[in-house]
Scaffold this motif. Structure first.
Motif, mmCIF file in Angstrom:
data_model
loop_
_atom_site.group_PDB
_atom_site.id
_atom_site.type_symbol
_atom_site.label_atom_id
_atom_site.label_comp_id
_atom_site.label_asym_id
_atom_site.label_seq_id
_atom_site.Cartn_x
_atom_site.Cartn_y
_atom_site.Cartn_z
ATOM 1 N N LYS A 1 0.844 -1.193 0.000
ATOM 2 C CA LYS A 1 0.000 0.000 0.000
ATOM 3 C C LYS A 1 0.882 1.247 0.000
ATOM 4 O O LYS A 1 1.542 1.556 0.988
ATOM 5 C CB LYS A 1 -0.922 0.006 1.209
ATOM 6 C CG LYS A 1 -1.870 1.169 1.203
ATOM 7 C CD LYS A 1 -2.804 1.155 2.382
ATOM 8 C CE LYS A 1 -3.666 2.406 2.320
ATOM 9 N NZ LYS A 1 -4.536 2.533 3.441
ATOM 10 N N VAL A 2 0.876 1.945 -1.122
ATOM 11 C CA VAL A 2 1.697 3.142 -1.304
ATOM 12 C C VAL A 2 0.772 4.322 -1.555
ATOM 13 O O VAL A 2 -0.191 4.212 -2.319
ATOM 14 C CB VAL A 2 2.665 2.960 -2.495
ATOM 15 C CG1 VAL A 2 3.467 4.225 -2.742
ATOM 16 C CG2 VAL A 2 3.602 1.779 -2.251
ATOM 17 N N TRP B 1 6.535 -1.684 -7.102
ATOM 18 C CA TRP B 1 5.566 -0.600 -7.173
ATOM 19 C C TRP B 1 5.912 0.403 -8.274
ATOM 20 O O TRP B 1 5.049 0.771 -9.084
ATOM 21 C CB TRP B 1 5.463 0.124 -5.827
ATOM 22 C CG TRP B 1 4.505 1.265 -5.910
ATOM 23 C CD1 TRP B 1 3.152 1.196 -5.784
ATOM 24 C CD2 TRP B 1 4.812 2.634 -6.188
ATOM 25 N NE1 TRP B 1 2.592 2.439 -5.970
ATOM 26 C CE2 TRP B 1 3.599 3.330 -6.214
ATOM 27 C CE3 TRP B 1 5.986 3.327 -6.422
ATOM 28 C CZ2 TRP B 1 3.533 4.701 -6.464
ATOM 29 C CZ3 TRP B 1 5.921 4.689 -6.674
ATOM 30 C CH2 TRP B 1 4.704 5.360 -6.694
ATOM 31 N N LEU B 2 7.146 0.897 -8.319
ATOM 32 C CA LEU B 2 7.527 1.999 -9.210
ATOM 33 C C LEU B 2 7.270 1.709 -10.687
ATOM 34 O O LEU B 2 6.680 2.554 -11.368
ATOM 35 C CB LEU B 2 8.997 2.379 -8.977
ATOM 36 C CG LEU B 2 9.488 3.624 -9.710
ATOM 37 C CD1 LEU B 2 8.701 4.858 -9.299
ATOM 38 C CD2 LEU B 2 10.977 3.834 -9.434
ATOM 39 N N PHE C 1 6.324 12.486 -2.833
ATOM 40 C CA PHE C 1 6.951 11.232 -2.415
ATOM 41 C C PHE C 1 5.944 10.098 -2.490
ATOM 42 O O PHE C 1 4.763 10.280 -2.197
ATOM 43 C CB PHE C 1 7.443 11.320 -0.964
ATOM 44 C CG PHE C 1 8.567 12.279 -0.764
ATOM 45 C CD1 PHE C 1 9.881 11.849 -0.820
ATOM 46 C CD2 PHE C 1 8.317 13.618 -0.513
ATOM 47 C CE1 PHE C 1 10.926 12.732 -0.632
ATOM 48 C CE2 PHE C 1 9.354 14.510 -0.324
ATOM 49 C CZ PHE C 1 10.667 14.068 -0.388
ATOM 50 N N ALA C 2 6.442 8.926 -2.855
ATOM 51 C CA ALA C 2 5.679 7.699 -2.690
ATOM 52 C C ALA C 2 5.975 7.234 -1.276
ATOM 53 O O ALA C 2 7.139 7.068 -0.902
ATOM 54 C CB ALA C 2 6.115 6.650 -3.708
ATOM 55 N N ARG D 1 8.521 4.714 7.946
ATOM 56 C CA ARG D 1 7.876 5.214 6.732
ATOM 57 C C ARG D 1 8.969 5.437 5.685
ATOM 58 O O ARG D 1 9.904 6.189 5.907
ATOM 59 C CB ARG D 1 7.141 6.508 7.023
ATOM 60 C CG ARG D 1 6.369 7.010 5.826
ATOM 61 C CD ARG D 1 5.261 7.962 6.188
ATOM 62 N NE ARG D 1 4.256 7.274 6.970
ATOM 63 C CZ ARG D 1 3.631 7.808 8.019
ATOM 64 N NH1 ARG D 1 3.896 9.023 8.406
ATOM 65 N NH2 ARG D 1 2.718 7.129 8.674
ATOM 66 N N LEU D 2 8.846 4.741 4.550
ATOM 67 C CA LEU D 2 9.787 4.891 3.445
ATOM 68 C C LEU D 2 9.243 5.954 2.497
ATOM 69 O O LEU D 2 8.066 5.886 2.115
ATOM 70 C CB LEU D 2 9.973 3.571 2.700
ATOM 71 C CG LEU D 2 10.341 2.343 3.533
ATOM 72 C CD1 LEU D 2 10.571 1.147 2.625
ATOM 73 C CD2 LEU D 2 11.536 2.596 4.410
#
Length: 155
Positions: A2-3, A115-116, A92-93, A147-148
């Motif tokens: 989940k992004v 994801w990217l 930001f993602a 958190r990334l």
């Protein structure tokens, strides 16, 4: 995975840089910054702890730059081992990871390689950011909430 995409402001920080594999340089930088925070009584309920990973996987591990940082108010005088820096804001993602410190590399890999490519976005030329939402004392067997933040170029 989940992004969410978020826009964040610039953040003024006190930073300590170490160079080397992130698994070694990050704990070293945090140990030094933690001493600086304690010595200068810089911890507050508003403190944000950010780790900046400057270099991609193509940079040799022993040359990778890592900054341990803590947000500080504009009127704070930064001296000693810490340096003043600004963490550049923008889009930001964001992905929140729960796990041991040594699982962060795998989480970053999934963000970049799973994801990217399907997101229609491309990364900006800025450091990856880790915001530590739980205790910043690094321990190999301790679960942390992180958190990334993958910086993105504007569409």
């Amino acid at each position: 995975m989940k992004v969410v995409i978020e826009k964040l402001p610039d953040i003024r920080v006190a930073a300590v840089r170490e160079i080397g594999p992130y698994t070694i340089s990050a704990p070293q930088a945090w140990n030094q910054l933690s001493l600086w925070i304690a010595k200068n009584n810089m911890l507050s309920q508003h403190s944000i702890f950010l780790g900046l990973r400057h270099d991609s996987s193509i940079v040799p591990k022993d040359q990778r730059r890592y900054d341990a940082t803590v947000s500080v108010p504009e009127d704070c005088i930064i001296s000693g081992i810490a340096e003043e820096r600004y963490v550049s804001g923008g889009e930001f993602a964001m992905y929140t990871h729960q796990g041991k410190f040594d699982t962060l590399e795998e989480a970053w890999s999934k963000l970049y390689w799973e994801w990217l490519p399907s997101s229609g976005r491309i990364p900006a030329d800025k450091p990856d950011i880790e915001i530590y939402l739980s205790d910043t004392t690094f321990s190999a067997d301790k679960e942390i909430l992180t958190r990334l933040l993958l910086p993105l170029q504007p569409i």
